[in-house]
Design a protein around this motif. Structure first.
Motif, short mmCIF file in Angstrom:
data_model
loop_
_atom_site.label_atom_id
_atom_site.label_comp_id
_atom_site.label_asym_id
_atom_site.label_seq_id
_atom_site.Cartn_x
_atom_site.Cartn_y
_atom_site.Cartn_z
N PHE A 32 3.74 4.89 2.91
CA PHE A 32 3.36 3.60 3.54
C PHE A 32 2.85 2.58 2.39
N TYR A 33 2.59 3.00 1.34
CA TYR A 33 1.75 2.19 0.41
C TYR A 33 2.69 2.17 -0.97
N ALA A 34 3.66 3.02 -1.02
CA ALA A 34 4.46 2.90 -2.30
C ALA A 34 5.95 2.62 -2.19
N SER A 35 6.68 2.99 -0.79
CA SER A 35 8.07 3.15 -0.79
C SER A 35 8.59 1.81 -0.52
N GLU A 197 -2.33 -5.72 -7.85
CA GLU A 197 -1.40 -4.57 -8.34
C GLU A 197 -1.63 -3.69 -7.17
N GLY A 198 -1.20 -4.03 -6.14
CA GLY A 198 -1.44 -2.87 -4.85
C GLY A 198 -0.73 -3.23 -3.76
N ASN A 199 -0.45 -2.22 -2.82
CA ASN A 199 0.11 -2.63 -1.67
C ASN A 199 -0.73 -3.34 -0.42
N TRP A 200 0.00 -4.45 0.30
CA TRP A 200 -0.80 -5.47 0.92
C TRP A 200 -1.73 -4.67 1.96
N LYS A 201 -1.33 -3.64 2.47
CA LYS A 201 -2.02 -2.95 3.56
C LYS A 201 -3.34 -2.15 2.81
N LEU A 202 -3.34 -1.94 1.54
CA LEU A 202 -4.72 -1.54 1.04
C LEU A 202 -5.71 -2.63 0.76
N THR A 203 -4.99 -4.08 0.63
CA THR A 203 -5.67 -5.18 0.52
C THR A 203 -6.50 -5.55 2.00
N MET A 204 -5.71 -5.26 2.87
CA MET A 204 -6.31 -5.70 4.36
C MET A 204 -7.27 -4.36 4.68
#
Length: 421
Positions: A32-35, A197-204
């Motif tokens: 979910f974070y990397a694909s 430098e991270g997935n948008w879901k980690l930001t949220m």
């Protein structure tokens, strides 16, 4: 074409399996974070089908003013027309596809494509296209519209042909909360874009909790009460928590009597257009999220006379959060760039008549959230480095301090499940 269809079906099946195997109360699986495949589905099923926060009406304060934004690979143009209405269009010329406006912001009488000078008015109608011959009908070549909703000055767009209808419930609920701050009568005093430098879901997810705040946000926590974040109740009676709850009730009653809705409304995971709002008191002087907790701007918003009106928070799924105070507003927009790269756009709004250097300084206005954003960027980037490791496995959320992270994850997984079937 058949090979592409088969591949798309296989990808959808993989994501369905991830969605169905997701364990409630735990962080998401690594793909979910990397694909790239999941990211592509995110852009289609989340950012392509939901209402996305993109800016504020003061971004386009006068007729002919425009701004551009990019949602994935979709360039979007937002312009205020001669009739004062704000509209959104696909920023794609109907001739051969060039972007009509390439700058981030600007002002124009008409919208002129730089390639062959096809000219549109601010309502998107084609006015001029030279050398197109007899039988060419300009009415068939207007700019393609994008759905736009103006929520008391907060601008949301939806790329779907049929946007989620429940956004009207958000508009009806949030307008009384936001309207007293008179966003239309503000100006953008500062804007800072950062790339995480991270997935948008980690930001949220990072935004949806303050479990991390004590050890990472010394500037932000100056204005926050300890009981308002990162708090796990202990056994028995806690006099401090009881006093805080009593203060909340008192302040809410005072603010409601002033015409400022304050109570919590929480629909983060029970609505397609998920959102949450609440007005909360600020600590010490209680005026603003600044290093002194005093107002950053001498000229208050709207017709406010009281500087200590706490902070109204407004969160939306999937990509925004906002803080409204008596003297200024801070808005945040999250836009995915790639599986491991995210744009975070922050804007600070003040009274449109406020004078820089007299009523406010940009340094004081932006300091707390500039520092906080940079601290959060590092946390998101460290998380991204971890979730791509072979050692990563979903970990449990705190039932006390990360309940809203779970609501974000549950909303996200629920929307994928609904959209993918």
């Amino acid at each position: 074409m058949r090979e592409i269809a088969v591949k798309n079906a296989e990808v959808a099946d993989k994501v369905r399996e991830l969605v169905n195997n997701r364990k409630p109360g735990y962080s998401l699986d690594a793909p979910f974070y990397a694909s790239q495949e999941v990211f592509d589905i995110d852009m289609k099923e989340i950012f392509g089908k939901h209402w996305i926060y993109v800016g504020v009406s003061p971004d386009v304060p006068e007729a002919g003013d425009y701004m551009t934004v990019k949602i994935g690979e979709q360039p979007i143009l937002i312009v205020r027309g001669e009739d004062n209405e704000i509209r959104a269009f696909h920023n794609v010329c109907r001739h051969r596809g060039a972007r009509v406006c390439s700058g981030a912001k600007g002002s124009t009488g008409n919208l002129v494509c730089p390639y062959h000078q096809w000219t549109y008015n601010t309502q998107g109608n084609l006015l001029f296209a030279e050398h197109m011959g007899e039988g060419f009908n300009p009415q068939h070549h207007s700019l393609k519209p994008v759905h736009l909703k103006n929520v008391a000055g907060m601008l949301f767009i939806c790329l779907a042909e049929n946007p989620p209808a429940d956004f009207d419930d958000l508009v009806a609920t949030m307008t009384p909360y936001i309207a007293p701050h008179q966003v239309e009568n503000t100006k953008v005093a500062a804007q800072i874009d950062i790339i995480e430098e991270g997935n948008w879901k980690l930001t949220m997810e990072n935004n949806r909790e303050c479990y991390h705040c004590t050890g990472n946000h010394p500037e932000l926590t100056i204005s926050l009460f300890a009981y308002s974040y990162g708090f796990a109740p202990s056994e028995g009676t806690d006099p401090g928590a009881e006093a805080y709850d009593k203060m909340i009730a008192q302040r809410h009653a005072e603010w409601e009597a002033m015409g400022l809705p304050s109570k919590e409304v929480e629909r983060l995971d029970c609505a397609i257009s998920g959102f949450r709002t609440q007005r909360m008191p600020l600590d010490k002087a209680g005026q603003a999220q600044t290093m002194t907790t005093e107002s950053a701007c001498k000229k208050l918003l709207a017709d406010f006379t009281d500087s200590a009106l706490g902070g109204l928070s407004f969160w939306t799924q999937p990509n925004s959060w906002h803080h409204f105070m008596a003297d200024h507003i801070v808005t945040f927009c999250v836009l995915p760039i790639s599986p491991g790269k995210t744009l975070v756009r922050t804007k600070w709004l003040v009274n449109k008549d406020a004078v820089e250097g007299v009523d406010y300084t940009v340094e004081n206005l932006t300091h707390v959230w500039k520092q906080t954003n940079d601290q959060d960027r590092l946390l998101v980037e460290e998380s991204q480095r971890g979730v791509v490791s072979d050692a990563y496995e979903p970990g449990p959320y705190s039932p006390y301090t990360e309940t809203l992270v779970e609501k974000f994850s549950a909303w996200y997984v629920g929307r994928l499940k609904a959209n993918l079937g």
